[in-house]
Design an enzyme around this catalytic site. Sequence first.
Site, PDB file in Angstrom:
ATOM      1  N   GLU A  64       0.822  -1.212   0.000  1.00 33.61           N
ATOM      2  CA  GLU A  64       0.000   0.000   0.000  1.00 33.61           C
ATOM      3  C   GLU A  64       0.858   1.264   0.000  1.00 33.61           C
ATOM      4  O   GLU A  64       1.963   1.288   0.555  1.00 33.61           O
ATOM      5  CB  GLU A  64      -0.881   0.024   1.252  1.00 33.61           C
ATOM      6  CG  GLU A  64      -1.826  -1.153   1.348  1.00 33.61           C
ATOM      7  CD  GLU A  64      -2.487  -1.284   2.715  1.00 33.61           C
ATOM      8  OE1 GLU A  64      -3.621  -1.788   2.766  1.00 33.61           O
ATOM      9  OE2 GLU A  64      -1.866  -0.890   3.719  1.00 33.61           O
ATOM     10  N   ASP A 235      -7.153  -4.834   8.632  1.00 31.74           N
ATOM     11  CA  ASP A 235      -6.466  -3.800   7.855  1.00 31.74           C
ATOM     12  C   ASP A 235      -6.528  -4.059   6.358  1.00 31.74           C
ATOM     13  O   ASP A 235      -5.806  -3.440   5.581  1.00 31.74           O
ATOM     14  CB  ASP A 235      -5.000  -3.653   8.301  1.00 31.74           C
ATOM     15  CG  ASP A 235      -4.236  -4.972   8.243  1.00 31.74           C
ATOM     16  OD1 ASP A 235      -4.756  -5.934   7.642  1.00 31.74           O
ATOM     17  OD2 ASP A 235      -3.127  -5.033   8.790  1.00 31.74           O
TER      18      ASP A 235
END
Length: 348
Positions: A64, A235
């Site tokens: 990410e 997450d």
Amino acid sequence: MTTPSHKALVPFVSVDNMMRLVHSIGIETMLRDLAEYVEADFKRWELFDKTPRVASHSDVGVIELMPTSDGEAYGFKYVNGHPKNTSEGLQTVTAFGLLADVYTGYPVLFTEMTMLTALRTAATSAMAAKYLAPKGADTMAMIGNGAQSEFQTLAMKAICGLKTVRLFDKDPAATEKCARNLGAFGLNVVRCSSPEEAIEGAQILTTCTADKQNATILTDNMIGAGVHINAIGGDCPGKTELAAGILNRSDVFVEFPPQTRIEGEIQQMPEDFAVTELWEVISGQKKGRRDDKQITLFDSVGFAIEDFSALRYIRDHIKGTEFFIDLDMLADPDDPRDLFGMLQRSDA
């Protein structure tokens, strides 16, 4: 060989220097300081660019990018999450980050963020608990005793006055590791053999497990009135830790709803499931904990503004220290229009 000018140099904080900085400041002091930086940025939340993190998912994990800017500085973090890594002797999470000057676009800090992410995540959890946990809460269940567990525990001690931590992990070796690491910090550390045992007498329940699956670490019937749940394991899509029934009985607080609805515990819930943004509580616009019977839940997935706060903190605290090196990262030709000429002359 050409000697780089000062304009070419960017301070870089390595893992070794980050650890030296933590020891120089003191870990509990640093956690308190980081929480103050995060809290200050949450109070000016509306100034920031906000976007869900840019994620590249694979069967084994996620990579990410997490960017944001307050109009004067720009920051981003590169971070991965690969739960299978520990079985291969690798970290589940690694990260690095950069802070830049918006006016010039020039980077002003490049730093490791594996260690720093653990610190800022823990500081954010404890900051949230300061507003949401029951008054006088001093006992926490720490379910999931991996890389984040000691940081979470020490942040709750430093910021919320935690006295007792009750540890559980499905791997007893992880619990032993965590208990051993916490042994020197003046806490009452209790090893538990089940999640049910861990939550006995705890006012704060922290879940931090790594498996990339929709798990039920806490079931609805385990949760009584008046507790604060700090859910930090979710997450990414398809990874949750709490039974949906718990969410239905809780007041749920989140960082940035468009991201949390994709990655957090509330990915299980309808799109219109009601949540409160944590910055609204911190800025005094909304209520956090109202009474002793309320169940509060911080559905934490981590947000770029928290990383921005951590980057600001490191920038401010390495000045005048030996805890960084200067990297020759930026080309600086004598004539800004003559980059090619700089290349040619470098071979002379």
